[in-house]
Motif scaffolding. Structure first.
Motif, short mmCIF file in Angstrom:
data_model
loop_
_atom_site.label_atom_id
_atom_site.label_comp_id
_atom_site.label_asym_id
_atom_site.label_seq_id
_atom_site.Cartn_x
_atom_site.Cartn_y
_atom_site.Cartn_z
N SER A 173 25.49 51.52 28.84
CA SER A 173 25.60 52.88 28.31
C SER A 173 26.18 53.89 29.07
N HIS A 174 26.61 53.62 30.35
CA HIS A 174 27.22 54.67 31.11
C HIS A 174 28.29 53.76 31.87
N HIS A 175 29.20 53.33 31.51
CA HIS A 175 30.20 52.63 32.15
C HIS A 175 31.04 53.62 33.05
N ARG A 176 31.05 54.67 33.09
CA ARG A 176 31.80 55.65 34.03
C ARG A 176 30.76 55.69 35.26
N VAL A 177 29.63 55.31 35.44
CA VAL A 177 28.77 55.48 36.39
C VAL A 177 28.61 54.02 37.16
N GLY A 178 28.65 53.93 38.31
CA GLY A 178 28.63 52.63 39.31
C GLY A 178 27.04 52.47 39.53
N PHE A 179 26.78 51.21 39.35
CA PHE A 179 25.30 50.77 39.55
C PHE A 179 25.07 49.70 40.54
N ARG A 180 24.05 49.67 41.52
CA ARG A 180 24.08 48.66 42.22
C ARG A 180 22.57 48.55 42.38
N LEU A 189 22.66 43.21 40.53
CA LEU A 189 23.86 43.89 39.80
C LEU A 189 24.62 44.83 40.45
N ASP A 190 25.82 44.73 40.48
CA ASP A 190 26.82 45.54 41.22
C ASP A 190 28.00 45.69 40.46
N VAL A 191 28.15 46.75 39.96
CA VAL A 191 29.11 47.28 38.74
C VAL A 191 29.68 48.53 39.33
N PRO A 192 31.13 48.45 39.52
CA PRO A 192 31.69 49.63 40.06
C PRO A 192 31.93 50.60 38.79
N ALA A 193 31.98 52.04 39.12
CA ALA A 193 32.24 52.77 38.04
C ALA A 193 33.74 52.61 37.27
N THR A 194 33.76 52.66 35.99
CA THR A 194 35.16 52.26 35.35
C THR A 194 35.27 53.32 34.15
N ASP A 196 37.14 52.05 31.66
CA ASP A 196 37.16 51.11 30.59
C ASP A 196 36.06 50.35 30.08
N MET A 197 35.36 50.71 29.13
CA MET A 197 34.12 50.14 28.80
C MET A 197 34.30 48.47 28.92
N GLU A 198 35.50 47.72 28.32
CA GLU A 198 35.52 46.32 28.44
C GLU A 198 35.33 45.85 29.70
N ASP A 199 35.66 46.53 30.86
CA ASP A 199 35.32 46.02 32.24
C ASP A 199 34.06 46.03 32.40
N ARG A 200 33.35 46.88 31.90
CA ARG A 200 32.00 47.09 32.12
C ARG A 200 31.12 46.07 31.54
N GLY A 210 33.91 37.38 27.21
CA GLY A 210 35.07 36.85 26.33
C GLY A 210 34.73 36.30 25.18
N LYS A 211 33.50 36.18 24.63
CA LYS A 211 33.15 35.61 23.37
C LYS A 211 33.02 36.95 22.41
N MET A 212 32.86 38.09 23.05
CA MET A 212 32.54 39.31 21.96
C MET A 212 33.49 39.71 21.42
#
Ligand code: ADP
Ligand code: MG
Length: 354
Positions: A173-180, A189-194, A196-200, A210-212
């Protein structure tokens, strides 16, 4: 000794009773703390837990912080910066609003809140089993750090927890926020802020992203009555799960229980899903805050929609149209047995507790 006369309970007892509703298990503590970090406009949130959160939950963010003068208040029940009058409840724009989380957590653990707003010094305060300590200076970066130790150790047996904390849903829900998220020293879980929602989507769902396919409501829905819009991603019908655990529903950015939406989702798939199977989906509903009552559930997992039928029908139509306008793959390319190997990160409960 209990007597049959009625007495007013003392504050501490009231607090203990309330705490039981707000934080029943460690995952709910994590959820509340992550939501506080998001409400504080953080762009990065770090979460560390030990032994399923029972030994330690630590969350640090780089958000706006808490003023020194407000620190003790942040630990009081019904003390919040997000709501000031009853009428504000009709249009909540933040994830929190009741001012109960920190107070509840401090009732059932050893809680340390440390915070440093921009341009100020770091300060911390401890609350143990409901008793507040004094404010102390502490060195730290700007933002807020919350430490929860020995959660529920002063409580009668609590439910062991069944699910990993709702961090995936918040990350979606918050792809502009990085989470670890680290659990017992292992990064889960280690996702950088982005931007682009698709990156998230790829970062959280892994290969199955890829199947979505993009949710694509019928063009005629643009003229349909109502101010709500559904966007998001759904899996092709060959990707399914036995449970609805990989259906994420976000209402105005708030992760909510998917249960009330499952039927509409299944109907949208028409006959494409096998009996008892659920798709993978990230479904975002945006609608005016006045159309949603978020104040109906102790842990805010459920909300009430003013026009729920209309919203559900819209969802069903959007899913149906998406699948109708997407060519399905030949049988041979997607063996149904492949589904269990999807998304290793969420395939097994990470926060298992014995
Ligand atoms: P609520 O979120 O419903 O307001 P909480 O008990 O979760 O209640 O938090 C109380 C208050 O403490 C919040 O309103 C907010 O002002 C402050 N607060 C808590 N966590 C943070 C944080 N991570 N960053 C900034 N302020 C915070
Ligand atoms: Mg809160």
């Amino acid at each position: 000794m209990a007597s049959d006369r009625i007495t007013q309970l003392d504050e501490k007892t009231i607090g203990h009773i309330a705490a039981g509703e707000v934080v029943e298990r460690p995952a709910q503590v994590v959820k509340e703390l992550v939501e506080n970090s998001l409400d504080a406009k953080s762009s990065h949130v770090e979460i560390e837990i030990e032994r399923g959160g029972f030994d330690l939950i630590m969350i640090s963010d780089n958000g706006t912080g808490i003023d020194q003068a407000d620190l003790p208040l942040a630990l009081d029940r019904h003390a919040t910066s997000k709501l000031s009058k009853a009428s504000d409840l009709a249009s909540i724009g933040t994830l929190g609003f009741r001012g109960e989380a920190l107070a509840s957590i401090g009732m059932v653990s050893e809680l340390t809140v440390s915070s440093r707003p921009t341009g100020a010094e770091g300060r911390s305060i401890v609350m143990k089993d409901g008793d507040k300590g004094k404010i102390e200076p502490c060195g730290m970066a700007e933002g807020t750090r919350i430490e929860v130790k020995n959660l529920f150790s002063n409580q009668p047996a609590r439910l062991a927890f069944q699910r990993r904390p709702a961090t995936d849903a918040h990350a979606l829900s918050h792809h502009r926020v990085g989470f670890r998220l680290k659990s017992d020293g292992k990064i889960i879980l280690d996702v950088p802020a982005t931007k682009d929602m698709e990156d998230r989507l790829y970062d959280v769902l892994g290969q199955q992203a890829g199947k979505m396919i993009d949710l694509n409501p019928p063009p005629s829905d643009a003229q349909a009555p109502g101010d709500e819009t559904w966007t998001g991603w759904i899996s092709t019908p060959d990707i399914t799960r036995g449970k609805g655990d990989d259906i994420h529903v976000l209402i105005n950015g708030r992760p909510v229980a998917a249960q009330p939406f499952l039927q509409a989702i299944r109907r949208g798939y028409r006959t494409r899903l096998m009996q008892g199977r659920h798709p993978v989906a990230v479904l975002k509903l945006e609608l005016p805050a006045t159309e949603v009552d978020v104040n109906v559930h102790p842990t805010k997992r459920e909300v009430r929609l003013r026009n729920s039928w209309r919203v559900l029908e819209r969802l069903e139509r959007a899913i149906a149209h998406t699948l109708e306008s997407t060519p399905t793959e030949p049988e041979s390319s997607g063996p149904i047995t492949g589904i269990t190997s999807l998304a290793p990160a969420s395939a097994e409960p990470v926060l298992k507790f014995h």
